[in-house]
Each structure stands twice: as C-alpha cells, then as structure tokens.
Design an enzyme around this catalytic site. Structure first.
Site, short mmCIF file in Angstrom:
data_model
loop_
_atom_site.label_atom_id
_atom_site.label_comp_id
_atom_site.label_asym_id
_atom_site.label_seq_id
_atom_site.Cartn_x
_atom_site.Cartn_y
_atom_site.Cartn_z
N SER A 79 0.83 -1.20 0.00
CA SER A 79 0.00 0.00 0.00
C SER A 79 0.87 1.26 0.00
CB SER A 79 -0.96 -0.05 1.19
OG SER A 79 -2.03 0.85 1.02
N ASP A 191 -5.95 -3.66 -2.06
CA ASP A 191 -4.89 -3.34 -1.08
C ASP A 191 -4.21 -4.57 -0.48
OD1 ASP A 191 -3.77 -2.49 1.65
OD2 ASP A 191 -4.38 -0.57 0.78
#
Length: 341
Positions: A79, A191
């Site tokens: 991320s 993510d």
C-alpha cells in the site's frame, strides 16, 4: 624386476600428485585487488507497511538508516509502503524522497470517479509513480523491489516483481471502497494490507539476510474512527491483524513510528510523519547494530566450521589415495604426502 622398475616411477608420480593435493594453492598479490576471506556482507531488506498518509514516516526511517550507514539492498512495500518503496528502489535517496513528499500535490494522485467499486479510479497514482521511476518496469529499478497486493477473486497474496511499476503500486494501494479494484490479466487486485500489512516475507524472498520492518498500521485503540477513510483503514488493519502479527514476528527489527493520530488522508501532517519516522528509526539503531553484529558473528562461525570441514574432507581424500597407492605398488614406508609441515 621389470614390474618393480615400472611401479617405482609410477609410485613417485602418484606421490607427487598426492603432495600437490595436500599443499595450499599459491596466491599472487595484485596491487589494488581486494582479497576477501571473511563472510559476505549482510543484505539488508526493508519491509514498508501500509497506512495511507502515515506512509510519509517511511521516508524518515530511510533517512536515518542511510545516515547511519545501513543501506537497504532490497525493498518490499504494501500500500503506502509500495509508493515510497518504488520511488526509493528507483534510485532516489532519502532527501530526494523528502523533496518529492514536500512538493506532492494531492490532486496529482487522486482522480475521483464515482462507481460501485470505489471513489478513486487510481490511474493518476499509477501515472505519477511511473513518471517518478522514469517508466522503468519493476525488474529494471536500481534496487530489487516488490509490491504486495491481494487478489480479489480468492484473497491470495500476490507479489509483483516484474512489469508495470505504477500499476503494481496502484494494485497494492487500492483500498477497498476507496479505490476501484485494479484489473490485471484475468484478475482484480486490491490493497495488500488485507493479507500482508507489513511485507516481511516478501523482503526475505528477495534474499534479505536481515529484515527491518516499518509498521505504521492502525491498531484498534478502543475508539471509533472519525471518518470513512479512518473506518476503512481500521477495518483493513483488523482483518490483517492476525496475519500481520505472525509475519512481523519473522522480522529481525520492527520500527513503529508514532503516527497513529495522523488521519489516513491528512497530507498536511507529512512533515510530522517524516520526523516521527526519523525518531523511531534513531531509537532502533542500537538494536539494529546488535542484530547485525550477532548475524555477522554467526556467519563467521559458520564459515570457520565449513573451512574446517573442507580441510578434514581433503585430508581424508589424501589418506584414501595413499592407501590405494600402497595396495597397488606394495610399497610401504613412503613419505606421507597428506601431512602438511
């Protein structure tokens, strides 16, 4: 008589060969040539975790590592950590990263597009990263780098090591409900924090001998987040908490900058996040030095044991050759070619 006359020079030849196997090879000192007899240097790996705007803290950590002579050789990011990690692996040093952070305009990485998949498309983030790394694919960056994402179809952890750098970072950063899932091939990705909040294992898979993990994830503190992004971020942290704890336990060093009070979309506190990264990394320096010294001592001991074993094997081979020679020639009392003076 003829047999003995034949065997004696044969024995001399064999003895000479055995003597050669028992001697040490001659070395020539060449001016300017470094001769290394000790263990190879340790390869430091950096595992940068997710945390949206808290990710600026990664820059502060890198600054302190570089300032103290601990240069990461490989980088893995999840991320927000994949964004910083990609730029760092492209060849930027910590001060160049800080310049990029200070000058970053949120609109350059945020493209609002309302859809059922998320509020932000993510193409701008992909383009921004590709521009910063000079459009080099992952395998062409200055340092080995991987971005970790989650395959939406089955929840599999996916490590991107080749191909479009910006697209891999976009996939790793696509917070469900905020970013639209990224389509790559026949799959969709979101993510990486869901399956690997701090990618320690990915850094280890890149060949790191020592992994420094930077954890900036939200940890539940008995209070409800104030906004939607905070809620989503904390939800992802809760989902990945068990997996994250197990993976963090496999790191050599864990650095936790004090950035929990920084909101996931609060880019105004980027300077504070960098400073907190610096402070946390500086506090970890004694632990890093101690761990490196321990690993170096273990390597040196392993090298000595390997050298001793090789010497024993060589001596045993010579003894076996001598025994075979004596059986062939019937000669006894010849000088021992397996003993070094």
């Amino acid at each position: 008589m003829r047999l003995k006359a034949f065997l004696r020079p044969l024995a001399c030849l064999c003895v000479a060969s055995l003597a050669a196997c028992g001697s040490s090879p001659r070395t020539t000192d060449t001016p300017g040539a470094a001769v290394t007899t000790g263990p190879a240097p340790l390869k430091i790996g950096l595992a940068l975790g997710g945390g949206a705007a808290k990710g600026f803290a990664h820059i502060g950590v890198i600054k302190m590592l570089e300032g103290n002579g601990f240069i990461p050789a490989v980088v893995a990011g999840t991320s927000a950590g994949s964004v910083v990690g990609a730029l760092y692996a492209s060849g930027m040093d910590a001060f160049a990263l800080q310049e990029k952070a200070v000058g970053l305009d949120e609109t350059s990485i945020r493209d609002l597009q309302f859809s059922s998949g998320g509020l932000i498309r993510g193409q701008k983030l992909e383009d921004y990263v590709n521009e910063q790394v000079q459009r080099r694919p992952l395998e062409k960056l200055a340092k080995p780098f991987v971005a970790v994402s989650t395959r939406l179809e089955d929840g599999e952890r996916t490590v991107f090591a080749r191909g479009n750098t910006g697209q891999a970072v976009r996939a790793s950063s696509s917070v469900p409900g905020v970013f639209q899932p990224v389509s790559i091939g026949k799959y969709h990705f979101v993510d990486g924090g869901i399956v690997s909040p701090v990618p320690v294992d990915a850094a280890r898979q890149l060949g790191a001998d020592l992994v420094i993990a930077v954890d900036i994830s939200n940890r539940p503190r008995g209070q409800s987040p104030a906004d939607m992004l905070g809620t989503l971020g904390q939800s992802i942290a809760i989902m990945g908490q068990k997996l994250g704890q197990a993976e963090l336990a496999r790191a050599d060093i864990i650095i936790r900058p004090k950035v929990l009070d920084i909101g996931p979309a609060d880019f105004t506190q980027r300077a504070s996040a960098i400073v907190e990264g610096e402070k946390a990394a500086l506090a970890a320096m004694p632990q890093i030095r101690a761990r490196i010294a321990q690993l170096q001592a273990e390597r040196a001991q392993a090298l000595l044991l390997a050298q001793h074993k090789a010497a024993q094997d060589k001596q045993q081979a010579c003894l076996e050759s001598r025994s075979r020679l004596q059986k062939i020639t019937g000669m006894v009392g010849i000088s021992d070619p397996c003993s070094n003076p």
